[in-house]
Motif scaffolding. Structure first.
Motif: not given
Ligand code: NAD
Length: 491
Positions: A151, A153-154, A177, A180, A229-231, A234, A253-254, A286, A385, A451
C-alpha cells in the motif's frame, strides 16, 4: 527502540538487523526507527500466513465468527481514535480533522466487512439452473488463500483497512507491507490485531522498502493473490512479478481525473468542490480532480473566485487549529511537485496562484495551493499525475468538447461533473471513461460503493461487495444425479 515486524502473532526483529527512520514532514525530524524488512522476513511472514490458512482455524470459521473479530478490531480502533489520528498527522503531515476522518473510516471499513462476513453464512451457495435434468450444480465461494498487500502513503491506515478488512472477512490470511514513508499506523494495526486475539498468522505486517520487502512478497510462490495500491510504474512491475506464477492480482493505481463544470453551476459550489478535489490531503489523492474543465461563459468569474479562495487557505502543521493544507509527505514528494510546477511554467502555462513554498514556513515540505491556466492539452502537467496541490484549469465551449478533453488520458480512475441539469450530469457521467464518477461533488467516498479504475488506473474493484469478491474464488460443484450409466464408452 526499533519497531518490529508482526509475524505469526509475535513481534519479530528484522533478519537484516537494519532499520529506517520515519520522518515528520512538518518538522523534518525523525519520529521512530522501524525495522527494514527483507526477503527472509517476507519468507517467514508468508509461511506463517500459509500455515494459518492451510492448518489454522481462520478459513474454517463461520462468517459470523470472523465478523466478530473484525468488529473487535473496529472497536479498538475507535477507542484509540485520537491517538491514531495524531500518529497519522505526525507520519503523513495531513491536517488533524482529515486524519480523524481517515481513522473513523478505517474503523467503519472493518465494521462494514464484518457485516459482509456475517452475510456470507446465509449466501453460502448459489444453485445454478441447468438445462440437463440429470445434473444439479451449485456455485460456492471460498477464500483465495494467502493474500499479499502493498500500500501507499497517502491514506496509510485507511489503505491498510481497504485490503485487510475484506481479505480477513473472506477467510484469507494476509501479509501486509505498508509504505516505508508512513509505516506507523500499520504497526498500530498489528497491535490492535494482537489485542483482538486474532489467531496467529492471520495478519502479518512486515515494514520495509519496495525493492527489499515489497518485491519478495509480490514474487513469493506461497502468495495466492496480490493486492496493490500505488503508482502505475510500480503496479506494472507487480503485474509482471505476479505473471510468473499466474497470480490473482488487483491494482489500484494513479489518475489524472477531470472535473467538468457547466455554465449553470453555482460558482461558489463549484469553487468549493474544485478545492476539495485538489487541495484535500495536499492533493495526494489518487482520485484528485487535478484537471478542471470550465464552461467558457463562466470561466473568468470562476477563476477570480477560485484564486481568491485559494489565497485564504491556512497552511501549516496538521495539529494547528484551522489548518487546511499540511506539508507534503516527504522531501522527495516535495521536490517532485516543485519540479512539476517548474515544468508547467517552462511549458508556457500561466501560474494563476501559488507555485512555491509559503514564505512563513521555513521548515517542512510545504507547497502552496497552486493553480495553472492556459495549459495545452499536450502539456506534461495536463497529462501526468503530480500528486500535490496543483490544479490545471481549462475552458471548453461544448459538452462534446468537454467530454473529449476529459477522456483524452491514459488514466481512468475518477471524474466529476457539475450542472443543475441532472440529465446532462447523467449523460456526461456515463460518457466519461472512468471507474468513479461524482455528480455535483468530488471525492466523497463510501465503503459501500465500488472503487477502482479504467485504463491504466488499475484492474479490479475494491470496497463494497466487489472488494470482498477480490479475495474470493468461485467454485462450481456439479453432480450427476441420474442412476443411469453415462453410456459414452460403455454402452
Ligand atoms: P509507489 O508505487 O511508489 O509505492 C507504493 C507501494 O509500493 C509502497 O509500499 C512501496 O514500498 C511499494 N513498492 C515500490 N517499489 C516496489 C517494487 N519494486 N516491488 C514491490 N513493491 C514496491 O506509490 P506511492 O508513491 O506510495 O503512492 C502514490 C501513488 O499511489 C500515486 O500514483 C497514487 O495515484 C496511487 N494511489 C492510488 C490509489 C487508488 O485507490 N487507485 C490510492 C492511493 C494512492
Amino acid at each position: 527502540m526499533t519497531l518490529k515486524h508482526y509475524i505469526d502473532g509475535q513481534w519479530q526483529q528484522s533478519d537484516s538487523q537494519l532499520s529506517f527512520v520515519s520522518i515528520n514532514p512538518a518538522t523534518e525530524q525523525p519520529i521512530k526507527e522501524v525495522a527494514a524488512g527483507n526477503k527472509a522476513d517476507i519468507d517467514k511472514a508468508v509461511s506463517a500466513a500459509r500455515n494459518a490458512f492451510d492448518n489454522g482455524p481462520w478459513p474454517r470459521l463461520s462468517g459470523k465468527e470472523r465478523g466478530a473479530y473484525l468488529r473487535k478490531i473496529a472497536a479498538l480502533i475507535n477507542e484509540r481514535l485520537t491517538e491514531l489520528a495524531k500518529l497519522e498527522v505526525a507520519d503523513n503531515g495531513k491536517p488533524y480533522p482529515e486524519a480523524e476522518w481517515d481513522i473513523e473510516d478505517t474503523a467503519g471499513c472493518f465494521e462494514f466487512y464484518a457485516g459482509l462476513a456475517e452475510k456470507m453464512d446465509e449466501q453460502d451457495e448459489e444453485i445454478i439452473e441447468l438445462p440437463e435434468p440429470r445434473f444439479t450444480s451449485k456455485a460456492v465461494q471460498e477464500p483465495v488463500g494467502v493474500a499479499g498487500a502493498i500500500i501507499p502513503w497517502n491514506f496509510p491506515m485507511l489503505m491498510a483497512a481497504w485490503k485487510v478488512a475484506p481479505a480477513l472477512a473472506a477467510g484469507c490470511t494476509m501479509v501486509l507491507k505498508p509504505s516505508e514513508v508512513t509505516p506507523l499506523t500499520a504497526i498500530a494495526l498489528a497491535e490492535i490485531a494482537q489485542q483482538a486475539d486474532l489467531p496467529a498468522g492471520v495478519l502479518n505486517i512486515v515494514t520495509g522498502t519496495g525493492p527489499e520487502a515489497g518485491q519478495p512478497l509480490a514474487e513469493h510462490p506461497g502468495v495466492d493473490k496480490m493486492a496493490f495500491t500505488g503508482s502505475v510504474p510500480t503496479g506494472s512491475k507487480i503485474m509482471s512479478m505476479a505473471a510468473n506464477q499466474v497470480k490473482n492480482i488487483s491494482l489500484e493505481l494513479g489518475g489524472k481525473s477531470p472535473l467538468i463544470i457547466f455554465a449553470d453551476t453555482d460558482i461558489e459550489q463549484a469553487v468549493e468542490w474544485i478545492m476539495f478535489g485538489i487541495f484535500w490531503n495536499q492533493g495526494q489523492v489518487c482520485s484528485a480532480t487535478s484537471r478542471v474543465l470550465v464552461d467558457e461563459s463562466i470561466y473568468p468569474q470562476l477563476m477570480e473566485r477560485l484564486v481568491a479562495e485559494a489565497k485564504k487557505i491556512t497552511i501549516g502543521e496538521g495539529n494547528d487549529d484551522g489548518v487546511l493544507l499540511g506539508p507534503l509527505v516527504n522531501q522527495s514528494q516535495f521536490e517532485k511537485v516543485l519540479a512539476a510546477i517548474d515544468k508547467g511554467q517552462q511549458e508556457g502555462a500561466t501560474l494563476a496562484y501559488g507555485g512555491g513554498r509559503p514564505e512563513h514556513l521555513r521548515h517542512g515540505y510545504y507547497v502552496e495551493p497552486t493553480i495553472f491556466t492556459d495549459v495545452s492539452e499536450d502539456a506534461w502537467i495536463w497529462k501526468e499525475e503530480i500528486f500535490g496541490p496543483v490544479v490545471c484549469v481549462k475552458s471548453f465551449s461544448s459538452e462534446e468538447q468537454a467530454i473529449a478533453l476529459a477522456n483524452n488520458s491514459r488514466f481512468g480512475l475518477a471524474g466529476a461533473v457539475m450542472s443543475k441539469d441532472l440529465q446532462r450530469c447523467d449523460r456526461v457521467a456515463r460518457a466519461l471513461r472512468a471507474g468513479i464518477i461524482w455528480v455535483n461533488c468530488s471525492q466523497p467516498t463510501f465503503v459501500e460503493a465500488p472503487w477502482g479504475g479504467y485504463k491504466q488506473s488499475g484492474i479490479g474493484r475494491e470496497l463494497g461487495q466487489w472488494g470482498l469478491n477480490n479475495y474470493l474464488e468461485t467454485k462450481q460443484i456439479t453432480s450427476y444425479d441420474s442412476g443411469q450409466p453415462w453410456g459414452w464408452y460403455i454402452k
